[in-house]
Design an enzyme around this catalytic site. Sequence first.
Site, short mmCIF file in Angstrom:
data_model
loop_
_atom_site.label_atom_id
_atom_site.label_comp_id
_atom_site.label_asym_id
_atom_site.label_seq_id
_atom_site.Cartn_x
_atom_site.Cartn_y
_atom_site.Cartn_z
N THR A 256 11.73 35.32 -12.26
CA THR A 256 12.71 35.69 -11.53
C THR A 256 12.96 37.09 -12.26
OG1 THR A 256 13.86 33.97 -10.40
CG2 THR A 256 15.21 35.93 -10.88
N GLY B 23 20.63 35.33 2.89
CA GLY B 23 21.24 35.38 4.08
C GLY B 23 20.80 34.29 5.01
N SER C 133 15.37 25.77 -10.75
CA SER C 133 15.76 26.79 -11.95
C SER C 133 15.72 26.21 -13.13
CB SER C 133 17.17 26.92 -11.14
OG SER C 133 17.89 27.79 -12.39
N ARG D 299 22.60 29.61 -0.78
CA ARG D 299 23.98 29.11 -0.41
C ARG D 299 23.99 27.79 0.45
NH1 ARG D 299 24.17 34.55 -1.17
NH2 ARG D 299 25.81 35.22 -2.57
C1 LIG Z 1 24.79 29.32 -7.03
C2 LIG Z 1 23.69 30.51 -6.96
C3 LIG Z 1 22.97 30.18 -8.26
C4 LIG Z 1 21.54 30.70 -8.39
N1 LIG Z 1 20.85 30.65 -9.57
C5 LIG Z 1 19.53 31.14 -9.53
C6 LIG Z 1 18.65 30.49 -10.64
O1 LIG Z 1 19.12 30.10 -11.59
N2 LIG Z 1 17.75 31.27 -10.56
C7 LIG Z 1 17.20 32.32 -9.39
O2 LIG Z 1 15.93 32.92 -9.53
N3 LIG Z 1 18.01 32.52 -8.44
C8 LIG Z 1 19.22 31.94 -8.46
N4 LIG Z 1 19.88 32.14 -7.14
C9 LIG Z 1 19.38 32.96 -6.27
C10 LIG Z 1 18.74 32.19 -5.26
O3 LIG Z 1 17.53 31.48 -5.64
C11 LIG Z 1 18.43 33.01 -3.94
O4 LIG Z 1 17.84 34.10 -4.26
C12 LIG Z 1 19.66 33.36 -3.01
O5 LIG Z 1 20.72 32.41 -3.17
C13 LIG Z 1 19.26 33.58 -1.65
O6 LIG Z 1 20.22 33.97 -0.81
P1 LIG Z 1 21.30 33.00 0.14
O7 LIG Z 1 22.15 32.39 -0.92
O8 LIG Z 1 22.01 34.00 0.77
O9 LIG Z 1 20.43 32.11 0.73
C14 LIG Z 1 21.49 31.53 -7.47
C15 LIG Z 1 21.95 31.65 -6.08
C16 LIG Z 1 23.02 30.91 -5.86
C17 LIG Z 1 23.98 30.83 -4.75
#
Ligand SMILES: Cc1cc2nc3c(=O)[nH]c(=O)nc-3n(C[C@H](O)[C@H](O)[C@H](O)COP(=O)(O)O)c2cc1C
Length: 363
Positions: free
Chosen positions: A161, A276, A112, A298
């Site tokens: 994104t 998820g 990221s 996560r």
């Molecule tokens: C703590 C956290 C920070 C995130 N930061 C970003 C980010 O900087 N850029 C981005 O494209 N997605 C970000 N996401 C989304 C994740 O890339 C991803 O799409 C998402 O967590 C998937 O779902 P899951 O947590 O249920 O696996 C973040 C997610 C979490 C949980």
Amino acid sequence: MNAPLKEQFLTLQEIYEAAKRNLPPGPWSYLIGGAETETTVRRNRHALDSIAFRPRVLRNVSRVDVSGKFLGKATRLPVMLAPIGGLESIVEGGAATAARGAAAFGVPQMLSSVCQPGLEQTAAAADTVRVFQLYVRGDDAWVDDFVRRAKDNAFTAFCFTVDVAAYSRRERDLLGRYVKPWRAKATEGADFQSGLSWDQVKRFKDKYSGKHSMPLIIKGIATVEDAEIAVEHGVEVVYVSNHGGRQLDHGLGSAAVLPEIVAAVKGKAEVWVDGGFMRGTDVVKAIALGAKTVGLGRLTGLALAAAGAPGLVRALEILEDEVRICLGLLGVTSFAELTPRHLAPAPAVGDAEIFSAFPHAQE
Ligand SMILES: Cc1cc2nc3c(=O)[nH]c(=O)nc-3n(C[C@H](O)[C@H](O)[C@H](O)COP(=O)(O)O)c2cc1C
């Protein structure tokens, strides 16, 4: 002395429990929370929990290959670390620690742009297969500078994104009065983020094709319509995601929209997915539905919070075991043999919660 991680963590839910013990309330709510009512978060789980398997038997599965392909390169599993901003608030060393875990196990990392210690230092930390994710918060020259730095540091693809046109209300953080240390910076360039359009995708593809090629991933596609536009623009990867339910509330679950998007893309781009995915069976479902790679959000954060880079390796080992068992019990010897015929719709057996994949976890 602590027992080795292999003994400490026999299950993913023990990793969840350790993460919860280790993280202060603010970073914990940041890691696990979603937008507003968290309906999208729960729908991500509900969509996965509403798919059952149709196992085939007597197929000699004495050898099962669980490897995947990531932009043409072999990976130990068809998963990658999804981009997580602010990882430095979850584990010491932030993205560099994540890179070391990903490299030690053998899966790619999507870094990221809002994560410390930044692009160069994360790349130097470990020899991972890596791709770079950008929140577009500047003009074309600003983007071009990131592309140059990504190329100089052996990132093999670039990601926009695009589900962040507005910054959502994360109510766990608001209720807990948790102000993320990097939040002030996030508001810089917000106008560029909300002003982003397909014009910038076109410009990117025009500029970074052919000799100066940099494959483009569009992360945050949630409809067939947008998947088709992405394909028309020649993007290499359509990344189906609702940001883990952290952006638009009341969206559909990623696994629910995946099949129609795979059908619409017609093989003209790779389709990746996240939202998820916490278990080996979840990964198998995604690949059976036509995804090439599954992003772990996560789960990555939990594993790092539980025990740093070794914790991430341990979580991936458990996931790998689960995948191997699932493929064998489905009667296939590799992901290539999976088809949607291995799946069937089925009512979910319980209420979907963020962590309903860990039903025995102690709070
Ligand atoms: C703590 C956290 C920070 C995130 N930061 C970003 C980010 O900087 N850029 C981005 O494209 N997605 C970000 N996401 C989304 C994740 O890339 C991803 O799409 C998402 O967590 C998937 O779902 P899951 O947590 O249920 O696996 C973040 C997610 C979490 C949980």
